[in-house]
Scaffold this motif. Structure first.
Motif, mmCIF file in Angstrom:
data_model
loop_
_atom_site.group_PDB
_atom_site.id
_atom_site.type_symbol
_atom_site.label_atom_id
_atom_site.label_comp_id
_atom_site.label_asym_id
_atom_site.label_seq_id
_atom_site.Cartn_x
_atom_site.Cartn_y
_atom_site.Cartn_z
ATOM 1 N N GLY A 1 -4.881 -3.388 5.304
ATOM 2 C CA GLY A 1 -4.336 -2.482 4.344
ATOM 3 C C GLY A 1 -5.318 -1.769 3.651
ATOM 4 O O GLY A 1 -4.748 -0.396 3.115
ATOM 5 N N ARG A 2 -6.394 -2.003 3.738
ATOM 6 C CA ARG A 2 -7.406 -0.884 3.249
ATOM 7 C C ARG A 2 -8.629 -1.129 4.021
ATOM 8 O O ARG A 2 -9.323 -2.242 4.383
ATOM 9 C CB ARG A 2 -7.740 -1.186 1.570
ATOM 10 C CG ARG A 2 -8.620 -0.144 1.082
ATOM 11 C CD ARG A 2 -8.507 -0.293 -0.517
ATOM 12 N NE ARG A 2 -9.605 0.570 -0.986
ATOM 13 C CZ ARG A 2 -10.078 0.340 -2.330
ATOM 14 N NH1 ARG A 2 -9.574 -0.325 -3.229
ATOM 15 N NH2 ARG A 2 -10.898 1.163 -2.729
ATOM 16 N N ASP B 1 -1.932 -7.102 2.404
ATOM 17 C CA ASP B 1 -2.813 -6.738 1.300
ATOM 18 C C ASP B 1 -4.228 -7.464 2.181
ATOM 19 O O ASP B 1 -4.759 -8.309 1.326
ATOM 20 C CB ASP B 1 -2.380 -7.538 0.116
ATOM 21 C CG ASP B 1 -3.230 -7.086 -0.840
ATOM 22 O OD1 ASP B 1 -4.305 -6.390 -0.834
ATOM 23 O OD2 ASP B 1 -3.366 -8.003 -2.158
ATOM 24 N N SER C 1 2.676 3.314 6.995
ATOM 25 C CA SER C 1 1.900 3.712 5.941
ATOM 26 C C SER C 1 0.377 3.985 6.889
ATOM 27 O O SER C 1 0.190 3.307 7.844
ATOM 28 C CB SER C 1 1.554 2.729 4.942
ATOM 29 O OG SER C 1 2.675 2.392 4.122
ATOM 30 N N GLY D 1 4.520 6.886 4.366
ATOM 31 C CA GLY D 1 3.978 5.853 3.455
ATOM 32 C C GLY D 1 4.996 5.577 2.323
ATOM 33 O O GLY D 1 4.591 4.934 1.553
ATOM 34 N N ARG D 2 6.017 6.498 2.128
ATOM 35 C CA ARG D 2 6.830 6.314 0.998
ATOM 36 C C ARG D 2 8.233 6.163 1.248
ATOM 37 O O ARG D 2 9.031 5.382 0.635
ATOM 38 C CB ARG D 2 6.692 7.259 -0.048
ATOM 39 C CG ARG D 2 5.075 7.847 -0.300
ATOM 40 C CD ARG D 2 5.135 8.896 -1.463
ATOM 41 N NE ARG D 2 5.811 9.883 -1.000
ATOM 42 C CZ ARG D 2 5.141 11.108 -0.267
ATOM 43 N NH1 ARG D 2 4.002 10.745 0.184
ATOM 44 N NH2 ARG D 2 5.691 12.000 -0.099
ATOM 45 N N PRO E 1 -3.505 2.920 6.272
ATOM 46 C CA PRO E 1 -4.344 2.343 5.126
ATOM 47 C C PRO E 1 -5.282 3.275 4.612
ATOM 48 O O PRO E 1 -5.813 4.203 5.130
ATOM 49 C CB PRO E 1 -5.173 1.267 6.163
ATOM 50 C CG PRO E 1 -4.476 1.270 7.571
ATOM 51 C CD PRO E 1 -3.540 2.581 7.678
ATOM 52 N N GLU E 2 -5.611 3.025 3.223
ATOM 53 C CA GLU E 2 -6.459 3.890 2.690
ATOM 54 C C GLU E 2 -7.911 3.542 3.172
ATOM 55 O O GLU E 2 -8.363 2.640 3.372
ATOM 56 C CB GLU E 2 -6.687 3.437 0.949
ATOM 57 C CG GLU E 2 -7.295 4.476 0.198
ATOM 58 C CD GLU E 2 -7.311 3.783 -1.152
ATOM 59 O OE1 GLU E 2 -6.375 3.187 -1.505
ATOM 60 O OE2 GLU E 2 -8.424 4.095 -1.794
ATOM 61 N N GLN F 1 11.182 1.753 4.254
ATOM 62 C CA GLN F 1 9.701 1.606 3.887
ATOM 63 C C GLN F 1 9.264 0.329 3.701
ATOM 64 O O GLN F 1 10.010 -0.371 3.116
ATOM 65 C CB GLN F 1 9.241 2.280 2.673
ATOM 66 C CG GLN F 1 8.000 2.404 2.249
ATOM 67 C CD GLN F 1 7.049 3.175 3.542
ATOM 68 O OE1 GLN F 1 7.647 4.169 3.798
ATOM 69 N NE2 GLN F 1 5.873 2.796 3.760
ATOM 70 N N ASP F 2 8.072 -0.296 4.321
ATOM 71 C CA ASP F 2 7.659 -1.658 3.926
ATOM 72 C C ASP F 2 6.185 -1.405 3.580
ATOM 73 O O ASP F 2 5.875 -0.236 3.042
ATOM 74 C CB ASP F 2 7.544 -2.200 5.346
ATOM 75 C CG ASP F 2 6.733 -1.782 6.289
ATOM 76 O OD1 ASP F 2 5.947 -0.977 6.181
ATOM 77 O OD2 ASP F 2 6.793 -2.158 7.650
ATOM 78 N N SER F 3 5.425 -2.473 3.329
ATOM 79 C CA SER F 3 4.108 -2.016 2.813
ATOM 80 C C SER F 3 3.013 -2.969 3.792
ATOM 81 O O SER F 3 3.557 -3.739 4.513
ATOM 82 C CB SER F 3 3.868 -2.645 1.352
ATOM 83 O OG SER F 3 4.359 -4.016 1.511
ATOM 84 N N LEU F 4 1.839 -2.459 3.591
ATOM 85 C CA LEU F 4 0.882 -2.741 4.576
ATOM 86 C C LEU F 4 0.403 -4.386 4.137
ATOM 87 O O LEU F 4 0.492 -4.509 2.831
ATOM 88 C CB LEU F 4 -0.505 -2.171 4.732
ATOM 89 C CG LEU F 4 -0.079 -0.648 5.302
ATOM 90 C CD1 LEU F 4 -1.364 0.139 5.230
ATOM 91 C CD2 LEU F 4 0.278 -0.783 6.851
#
Lengths: 246, 246
Positions: free
Chosen positions: B101-102, B75, B136, B42-43, B138-139, B70-73
């Motif tokens: 993403g969450r 939002d 990553s 995730g980082r 997701p939380e 790394q990319d991001s999920l």
């Protein structure tokens, strides 16, 4: 509780449930005389009936009145490559929930399933139609090779465009998926078939053949890898949203 | 094979898998020295590593090189009312595949599940992220009452609009679902949260409260009844199609 039956439905008629339905009603659900049920057969709408003449092993459903007139399923086909057991059940159930009017298992070059139990596919379609309030059960076709289906497409599905969920298509390419779906009706509205591949994707030869057809609409389902059952729901949702009944 | 790990990833590092991962690698997959693996945390992006120092009960993963940055999920949040076990697993897995993403389990008035195992939700999210190629996980939030989340929404989710999948909304009403989603960004782009109810639907009080909020976008998922897991996938597909990354 809703039941799909083969018999005709009408005022004052008594319906004899199948052996499996009788077992379910009496032994699993433990219903007795007078319990209400809703019945449909794909032709006569939905009817309210009540359990009657309940014995240990048999019962009748006495029809009281029609509760909904017959409608028709969306004219949307789902073509999909069969996957293993639990996910195969899911694909069929979910296709029904998403409003597929016909479900066609197609064997592709990379389909990794030896034998598909047609009875089981149909049972899943019936169960889903009972649960999600439909008045018809989508037709489930006998599994056959994709190549043979494409050979005869113009006869079995004249004018029906194939929404080809192409794992190899780059998301956000020349056309977005939304634009591709929205413009799929530009040359006149026509019926659609959604095509989902096996978990290993389509072969290069299959991709070429599909993309060469004038009536193929290739779409991307985004940058993430999806299981086949997820892809089927997501693609049907996209079609229902843009050109369907949402 | 892909593994999510907590440790930092970098050139020349050796990663010690957890006890569960070690069991899976050595006893279930029966991998030996030199077998390739891909790791993410995730980082630090995705790294190629190889199994090393394999004994009966332990092993190391020696990192070779980064294979993806790394990319991001997306939002995009999914709020859903927990359902029973197998379908709950499915909702979390599918939400990950669809790019949530969450993931926030919310207890509604008609939620029919006594206790939600948070560990199990997280394990499902990790497994899905490993399988669908994400970088990553997701939380997954601790389950809590929807009413309390709405009380604090402006602090925990400032400016985030709620796409409210309203079973009681008539399909094809004043706005189609497509128009409702497309116009949700008219007052400036903003992050979104998709809200899916329990199988029994939202209570009248919950509906009223949601519909009174200025930042609620009610949508219909069509005229058929869907199971909660199907509805979650279908709604996320609709959002990804119209305002997401498809």
């Amino acid at each position: 509780m809703r039941l799909y039956v083969a018999a005709g439905l009408g005022q004052g008629l008594g319906i004899v449930p199948t052996r499996e339905q009788t077992h379910y009603l009496l032994n699993v659900m433990r219903l007795g005389n007078g319990e209400p049920l809703r019945l449909f057969n794909g032709r006569d709408g939905e009817w309210l009936g009540r359990l009657d003449e309940v014995t240990k092993r048999s019962c009748l459903i006495a029809l009281e009145r029609q509760t909904r007139p017959q409608d028709s399923l969306p004219d949307l086909w789902l073509l999909f490559a069969p996957v293993k057991r639990a996910r195969l059940d899911f694909i069929v159930q979910k296709a029904v929930e998403m409003g597929a009017g016909r479900i066609l298992p197609v064997l592709t070059e990379r389909t990794n399933v030896a034998r598909v139990k047609e009875d089981r596919l149909i049972a899943n379609a019936v169960e889903a139609a009972e649960q999600c309030g439909l008045l018809s059960v989508p037709e489930v076709s006998t599994p056959g090779p994709l190549s043979r289906l494409l050979d005869t497409w113009d006869e079995v599905a004249p004018g029906r465009r194939i929404i080809f969920c192409d794992e190899a298509a780059a998301p956000g390419g020349a056309f977005s998926t939304l634009e591709a779906l929205a413009t799929s009706q530009d040359n006149g509205p026509g019926p659609l078939a959604v095509l989902i591949g096996p978990e290993g994707g389509f072969s290069p030869a299959e991709r070429t053949r599909l993309l060469e057809r004038a009536d193929t609409v290739p779409i991307s389902l985004g940058p993430r890898i999806m299981r086949a059952d997820t892809a089927a729901i997501a693609a049907l949702a996209a079609v229902q949203l843009v050109v369907g009944d949402w």
